[in-house]
Design an enzyme around this catalytic site. Structure first.
Site, PDB file in Angstrom:
ATOM      1  N   LYS A  43       0.781  -1.214   0.153  1.00 13.12           N
ATOM      2  CA  LYS A  43       0.079  -0.059  -0.039  1.00 13.12           C
ATOM      3  C   LYS A  43       0.755   1.406  -0.132  1.00 13.12           C
ATOM      4  O   LYS A  43       0.544   2.250  -0.588  1.00 13.12           O
ATOM      5  CB  LYS A  43      -0.996   0.033   1.309  1.00 13.12           C
ATOM      6  CG  LYS A  43      -1.756   1.135   1.300  1.00 13.12           C
ATOM      7  CD  LYS A  43      -2.976   0.970   2.248  1.00 13.12           C
ATOM      8  CE  LYS A  43      -4.311   1.883   2.023  1.00 13.12           C
ATOM      9  NZ  LYS A  43      -5.243   2.007   3.076  1.00 13.12           N
ATOM     10  N   MET A  70     -20.756 -35.480 -14.645  1.00 12.07           N
ATOM     11  CA  MET A  70     -19.563 -36.284 -15.240  1.00 12.07           C
ATOM     12  C   MET A  70     -19.068 -37.340 -13.873  1.00 12.07           C
ATOM     13  O   MET A  70     -18.785 -38.390 -14.123  1.00 12.07           O
ATOM     14  CB  MET A  70     -18.489 -35.046 -15.580  1.00 12.07           C
ATOM     15  CG  MET A  70     -17.318 -35.949 -16.204  1.00 12.07           C
ATOM     16  SD  MET A  70     -17.734 -36.967 -17.667  1.00 12.07           S
ATOM     17  CE  MET A  70     -17.355 -35.702 -18.883  1.00 12.07           C
TER      18      MET A  70
END
Lengths: 564, 156
Positions: free
Chosen positions: A162, A474
């Site tokens: 920051k 699946m």
């Protein structure tokens, strides 16, 4: 020019011609967001989850070929992004992802929302940076875009503390860049190219095995031309769907676990396999000891580490496929005789006639394959199709008539459920004139369902078609075949949302479809509505994806039908 | 395929995190590191890592390619002849009978590096196999502590 770190990020994106970014703000990245707020160069799309921001940037990149860009904050913002990075990395998608980090003085103190982001991203990106001084930012940003988009493309992650986003330094953005340690090889070795042409001329059953590299290289026109004048049949991997174009008579279809009979037989019986930007994934090769048993193997790839990783290669060529094919073309025109492969082409055609890709339609319910074929007939090239992962993904790969590369957007390598919807948003931002469709399942769609809000707010009219079989299909299919039908945690039918109301509650449109006629009407209405849509299609619950090469099985030994 | 020992000399940009990229690559892909030595290359912005690894031919080829693929990697030297040296320090109590120690040090090019009230420290630098032998032989003096370095290698 002196700028703070955040302004540098904006300025770099402007110079890289970025027109849209995706992201989610937070404490550590607030300075950058403040500058995003102030600028007019690019649009920022606020997703509702960081994973979706990365997938959206990914979909944008896959559809356009440009670098996708996303922003996330430190800590959980970043960790949520990791699946997106890994998805893009294994599928070679160019992206730059910028994360906030706690201020430098707090790094290592277990500060609020601190995580070792570069430590986590390292194995799932092409390269990453932790920027410790704003004076390094211009170079790092330039390198990031360069690395992401050159050589074998991939995501690059930049972690900016920051305080660095507020630190002022000189902004001197490099125009061009050369790196001492990173120089991809673009041009193939010309002697090797000649040898390959000789090998082709001497072969009698050659096959082009086309992978995603053909898309990334922008080589599909050349591949088509090469196939056409040599008369060599081709197969496509999942990542290469669309390279040859669906109506191409030389295309034997998709290869691999759910590939066509003719494609898998072509791979098994070839005497020369010409791999073009493919990487011999286990979902393609099946059992390695039986793979390409009778073939010499040519491998063209821009990534040297792909060559010889899985299979021994007789003719390796490191280079960009576009360059290699251009160099190969004039020599091949002289030496390769199309007629020589006529009987080979006839044989493969016969294979396709014996066991064509298909399914048995019926009147009582909707087959999922029908839905995909129908979308294909209705929209064809007018749509770009994204998918999630599972049965619907394989059916889409099998049955949609893809006519060009970058028309099929899917998570191939990582197999990330939840990819499709946010990716389809990125697709729509990249190519607004096309209809962006996400074909999904009732399992996958819930993994990034919050993006209904993003799509509504930012006017991204993605059409989600849910092939709803009430199963994690699946996995259910594997349980049917290999686990005596013990459906452990795959039956989703006991608890499902009302997808119509769900879509409507976010401001979108929802359609429930029980018949073919209803589907046609819903699709038409969805396209007209120009808002995010969900079409919940009730499909045959127990349909299987076939043919199938069971994991570890051999390509020539496909399961063509399932019998109780 | 047969397991082979190999020395790799890897030249990388001397920057933050480069060692973790390399060790992470080995860990993540299941490659072995027998030893690893790192130091800056004098008067450059580069570092040299000397990695001793083992694996079959395919694995070794992949290791080299994967190392090349890392962005900060400048060069991977894997073939050709190397002068390879390791170092060992051995602390021996002074109350031992040093009979024969001199001859042994001579044979291994060793010296006495330091001494204290109750011990001496001897030092040898040689190739890995000879260091193995030396450390076997030196056992008779009941060493208190043995410290062994990784390999450094120079291509010739």
């Amino acid at each position: 020019m002196d700028l703070n770190g955040s302004q540098m990020v904006i300025e770099a994106l402007r110079r890289e011609n970025v027109s849209v970014v995706f992201g989610y703000p937070g404490g550590a990245i607030m300075n950058v967001y403040d500058e995003i707020y102030k600028q007019n160069y690019f649009e920022h799309i606020l997703t509702r989850h960081e994973q979706a921001a990365i997938h959206a940037a990914d979909g944008y990149a896959r559809a356009s070929g440009k670098v996708g860009v996303a922003f996330v904050t430190s800590g959980p913002g970043f960790t949520n992004a990791v699946t997106g990075l890994a998805t893009a990395y294994i599928d070679s998608v160019p992206m730059v992802v910028i994360s906030g980090q706690v201020p430098i003085s707090m790094i290592g103190t277990d500060a609020f929302q601190e995580i070792d982001a570069v430590g986590i991203s390292r194995p799932c990106v092409k390269h990453n940076y932790l920027v410790k001084d704003a004076k390094d930012l211009p170079r790092v940003l330039k390198e990031a875009f360069y690395i992401a988009s050159s050589g074998r493309p991939g995501p690059v992650h930049i972690d900016i503390p920051k305080d660095v986003t507020a630190q002022i330094a000189k902004f001197d953005y490099p125009q061009k860049i050369t790196m001492q340690t990173y120089k991809p090889t673009y041009k193939g070795n010309s002697r090797q190219i000649k040898k390959v042409v000789d090998a082709i001329a001497n072969s009698s059953r050659p096959i082009l095995y086309i992978g995603g590299g053909a898309v990334n290289s922008g080589a599909s026109e050349l591949v088509r031309e090469f196939a056409k004048f040599t008369g060599i049949p081709a197969v496509e991997t999942l990542m290469a769907r669309g390279v040859m174009g669906d109506s191409n008579p030389l295309l034997m279809g998709m290869v691999g676990m759910h590939g066509c009979y003719s494609a898998n037989m072509a791979m098994s019986e070839a005497d020369l396999m010409i791999a073009l930007g493919s990487r011999f994934d286990d979902r393609v090769t099946g059992k390695l000891s039986e793979f390409a048993k009778h073939a010499k193997v040519v491998h063209v790839d821009i990534d040297p580490s792909s060559i010889g990783k899985i299979v021994d290669i007789d003719y390796p060529i490191v280079g960009d496929l576009k360059n290699v094919l251009s160099d190969m073309m004039p020599i091949a025109r002289e030496k390769v005789k199309r007629a020589k492969y006529q009987s080979w082409r006839d044989l493969l055609k016969r294979y396709d006639e014996i066991h064509p890709l298909g399914y048995s339609d019926n009147k009582n319910n909707i087959k999922p394959q029908w839905v995909i074929q129908r979308v294909g007939e209705t929209l064809g090239d007018k749509a770009i199709i994204s998918t999630d992962v599972g049965q619907h993904q394989m059916w889409t790969a099998q049955f949609y008539p893809f006519s060009r590369p970058r028309q099929f957007i899917t998570s191939g390598g990582l197999g990330t459920m939840g990819f499709g919807f946010p990716a389809a948003m990125g697709v729509k931002k990249a190519i607004p004139e096309k209809i962006s469709i996400n074909i999904s399942g009732d399992g996958s769609i819930l993994m990034n369902i919050q993006e209904l809000m993003t799509a509504y707010e930012s006017n991204i009219p993605v059409i989600n078609i849910i092939l709803n079989n009430g199963f994690l299909g699946m996995v259910r299919q594997w349980q049917t075949f290999f686990y005596d039908k013990r459906y452990a945690s795959t039956d989703l039918s006991r608890a499902q949302p009302d997808f119509v109301k769900l879509a409507e509650s976010f401001g979108g449109r929802g359609f429930r479809v029980e018949t073919k006629k209803e589907f046609d009407e819903a699709l038409k209405e969805a396209i007209k509505s120009n808002v995010v849509c969900m079409i919940d299609v009730n499909v045959d619950r127990l349909e299987n994806v076939l043919p199938m090469v069971p994991a570890g099985g051999t390509l020539y030994n496909m399961m063509l039908e399932y019998k109780e | 395929m047969k397991e082979i020992r190999r020395v790799l000399s890897v030249i990388v940009t001397n920057e933050d995190g480069v060692l973790s990229r390399i060790s992470g690559l080995f860990a993540g892909r299941g490659y072995n590191i027998d030893s690893l030595t790192v130091a800056p290359v004098p008067e450059t912005n580069l570092s040299r890592l000397t990695i001793v690894t083992c694996g079959n031919e395919r694995v070794l080829e992949q290791i080299v390619k994967q190392l090349h693929k890392l962005i900060p990697t400048y060069k991977v030297i894997e073939s050709g002849e190397f002068v390879e040296k390791e170092m060992a320090l051995v602390k021996i109590p002074l109350n031992e009978d040093f009979n024969g120690l001199d001859a042994m040090l001579k044979a291994y090019n060793g010296t006495i590096a330091n001494s204290g009230e109750n011990f001496i420290v001897i030092m040898v630098a040689d190739n890995a196999k000879r260091i193995d032998n030396f450390l076997k032989t030196v056992k008779r003096y009941n060493p208190i502590q043995i410290v062994r370095s990784g390999s450094v290698a120079m291509d010739i």
